[in-house]
Write a protein that holds these residues in place. Structure first.
Motif, PDB file in Angstrom:
ATOM      1  N   SER A  40      -3.264  -2.907 -10.405  1.00 47.43           N
ATOM      2  CA  SER A  40      -3.066  -1.665  -9.664  1.00 47.43           C
ATOM      3  C   SER A  40      -1.949  -1.892  -8.655  1.00 47.43           C
ATOM      4  O   SER A  40      -2.115  -2.614  -7.675  1.00 47.43           O
ATOM      5  CB  SER A  40      -4.362  -1.265  -8.946  1.00 47.43           C
ATOM      6  N   ASN A  41      -0.788  -1.282  -8.906  1.00 48.46           N
ATOM      7  CA  ASN A  41       0.379  -1.494  -8.058  1.00 48.46           C
ATOM      8  C   ASN A  41       0.914  -0.219  -7.418  1.00 48.46           C
ATOM      9  O   ASN A  41       1.883  -0.280  -6.662  1.00 48.46           O
ATOM     10  CB  ASN A  41       1.512  -2.135  -8.881  1.00 48.46           C
ATOM     11  N   ASP A  42       0.308   0.918  -7.716  1.00 52.34           N
ATOM     12  CA  ASP A  42       0.844   2.194  -7.256  1.00 52.34           C
ATOM     13  C   ASP A  42      -0.245   3.026  -6.592  1.00 52.34           C
ATOM     14  O   ASP A  42      -1.373   3.120  -7.098  1.00 52.34           O
ATOM     15  CB  ASP A  42       1.453   2.955  -8.434  1.00 52.34           C
ATOM     16  N   PHE A  43       0.118   3.637  -5.458  1.00 51.53           N
ATOM     17  CA  PHE A  43      -0.839   4.363  -4.634  1.00 51.53           C
ATOM     18  C   PHE A  43      -0.308   5.777  -4.382  1.00 51.53           C
ATOM     19  O   PHE A  43       0.855   5.955  -4.006  1.00 51.53           O
ATOM     20  CB  PHE A  43      -1.059   3.613  -3.322  1.00 51.53           C
ATOM     21  N   PHE A  44      -1.169   6.766  -4.583  1.00 57.72           N
ATOM     22  CA  PHE A  44      -0.764   8.170  -4.537  1.00 57.72           C
ATOM     23  C   PHE A  44      -1.569   8.957  -3.507  1.00 57.72           C
ATOM     24  O   PHE A  44      -2.750   8.667  -3.273  1.00 57.72           O
ATOM     25  CB  PHE A  44      -0.975   8.819  -5.911  1.00 57.72           C
ATOM     26  N   HIS A  45      -0.921   9.964  -2.915  1.00 56.26           N
ATOM     27  CA  HIS A  45      -1.621  10.911  -2.045  1.00 56.26           C
ATOM     28  C   HIS A  45      -1.205  12.322  -2.461  1.00 56.26           C
ATOM     29  O   HIS A  45      -0.017  12.660  -2.450  1.00 56.26           O
ATOM     30  CB  HIS A  45      -1.260  10.684  -0.575  1.00 56.26           C
ATOM     31  N   PHE A  80       1.329   7.713   5.100  1.00 56.91           N
ATOM     32  CA  PHE A  80       1.928   6.423   4.748  1.00 56.91           C
ATOM     33  C   PHE A  80       1.060   5.271   5.253  1.00 56.91           C
ATOM     34  O   PHE A  80       0.882   4.269   4.564  1.00 56.91           O
ATOM     35  CB  PHE A  80       3.333   6.309   5.330  1.00 56.91           C
ATOM     36  N   THR A  81       0.503   5.415   6.444  1.00 60.84           N
ATOM     37  CA  THR A  81      -0.345   4.365   7.011  1.00 60.84           C
ATOM     38  C   THR A  81      -1.547   4.100   6.121  1.00 60.84           C
ATOM     39  O   THR A  81      -1.927   2.939   5.890  1.00 60.84           O
ATOM     40  CB  THR A  81      -0.815   4.761   8.415  1.00 60.84           C
ATOM     41  N   LYS A  82      -2.155   5.158   5.575  1.00 61.06           N
ATOM     42  CA  LYS A  82      -3.309   4.994   4.696  1.00 61.06           C
ATOM     43  C   LYS A  82      -2.906   4.307   3.393  1.00 61.06           C
ATOM     44  O   LYS A  82      -3.602   3.414   2.903  1.00 61.06           O
ATOM     45  CB  LYS A  82      -3.933   6.358   4.401  1.00 61.06           C
ATOM     46  N   LEU A  83      -1.778   4.723   2.838  1.00 61.03           N
ATOM     47  CA  LEU A  83      -1.307   4.099   1.604  1.00 61.03           C
ATOM     48  C   LEU A  83      -0.978   2.626   1.835  1.00 61.03           C
ATOM     49  O   LEU A  83      -1.313   1.762   1.011  1.00 61.03           O
ATOM     50  CB  LEU A  83      -0.067   4.838   1.086  1.00 61.03           C
ATOM     51  N   LEU A  84      -0.316   2.342   2.945  1.00 62.77           N
ATOM     52  CA  LEU A  84       0.066   0.959   3.250  1.00 62.77           C
ATOM     53  C   LEU A  84      -1.163   0.086   3.458  1.00 62.77           C
ATOM     54  O   LEU A  84      -1.201  -1.063   3.010  1.00 62.77           O
ATOM     55  CB  LEU A  84       0.954   0.913   4.493  1.00 62.77           C
ATOM     56  N   SER A  85      -2.179   0.615   4.127  1.00 63.73           N
ATOM     57  CA  SER A  85      -3.403  -0.148   4.367  1.00 63.73           C
ATOM     58  C   SER A  85      -4.048  -0.570   3.049  1.00 63.73           C
ATOM     59  O   SER A  85      -4.464  -1.723   2.881  1.00 63.73           O
ATOM     60  CB  SER A  85      -4.386   0.689   5.190  1.00 63.73           C
TER      61      SER A  85
END
Length: 278
Positions: A40-45, A80-85
């Motif tokens: 899992s390398n990709d994070f979406f909002h 962005f903070t949530k994705l980075l975390s």
């Protein structure tokens, strides 16, 4: 593996974020298009079904690069903070030695955001494009396809000696990039000996040069410059635009590329994430 729909959404968001700016986001599209199902390398909002935030991880041996973006109308909402975390948790779980945050050098928004993150400036990477200049090909250096087990072992050795990989990481990395899209893996020869490597990727009429390295014991003899000129001549004859990337900390490499006709047109700043332990 990312779906076609996800790739289209990422591309649309990138276009929106870059519109009206003087920078480009580095999303490593060759890697995005060849993600493995096992990681899992990709994070979406999403907001009401629309992608408004994206962050990707790009592993290179013992280090990982992180690049993300948020829709201009949805910034300052903690997306962005949530994705980075979430991404940092994955990086720590995988025990990367180095976590690098990537941001366009000309993005004021990115600079303000990075002030809120525990990180230190590491280096700047320049994207360079070749501008036509007179080049005389040198016959002392040869370039041929990498085809044998011995060639692959040399490439692994070069990643260890020139790019700081462990042998295990270099093996995994080389196996992975060989499954990614349309790339040419080449061996550089000098005086009948295999002494280096250079990788080429094509997209339409654009040529990108990657993984350029010469064995330490052969460095300083002009082999790299001669090999680069040879590649440039071959790609120029095909009518291709020619690009490469180089870290600013490597002044010798920067001067090498400039002497062959390359000029910088974009810059990416890298920041080393320092809060590894949680």
């Amino acid at each position: 593996m990312l779906t076609d729909k996800q790739l289209i959404e990422i591309g649309a968001l990138q276009t929106l974020c870059e519109t009206g700016s003087n920078f480009e986001l580095k999303l490593n599209w060759d890697m995005l298009k060849n993600r493995e199902d096992s990681e899992s390398n990709d994070f979406f909002h999403y907001d009401n079904g629309v992608l408004v935030g994206f962050l990707g991880l790009y592993g290179f041996g013992n280090k990982v690069e992180i690049c993300g973006m948020v829709h201009p109308q949805f910034r300052r909402k903690g997306i962005f903070t949530k994705l980075l975390s979430k991404a940092i948790e994955v990086c720590i779980e995988r025990q990367y030695d180095e976590i690098l945050l990537n941001a366009p050098a000309n993005s004021e928004t990115a600079k303000k955001l990075l002030q809120l993150i525990t990180c230190n400036y590491a280096f700047t990477e320049y994207q360079m494009k070749w501008h036509e200049t007179e080049i005389i090909e040198d016959k002392d250096v040869g370039i041929r396809p990498s085809i044998s087990a011995a060639d692959l072992q040399l490439e692994i050795q070069l990643d260890v000696s020139c790019f700081g990989f462990s042998e295990e990481e270099a093996i995994d990395y080389n196996n992975r990039i060989r499954s990614e899209g349309d790339q040419q893996f080449n061996i550089i020869e000098f005086a009948g000996e295999a002494v280096g490597k250079i990788r080429i990727s094509h997209e339409e009429n654009n040529t990108w040069i990657y993984g350029f390295a010469i064995l330490p014991e052969y460095q300083g003899n002009g082999i790299g410059r001669k090999a680069l000129k040879k590649i440039v001549l071959e790609e120029h004859k095909k009518g291709n635009n020619i690009f490469l990337e180089v870290e600013a900390t490597n002044d010798l490499a920067l001067r090498l590329y400039e002497s062959c006709g390359f000029q910088s047109f974009h810059a990416q700043d890298y920041y080393r994430y320092t809060k590894i332990q949680q």
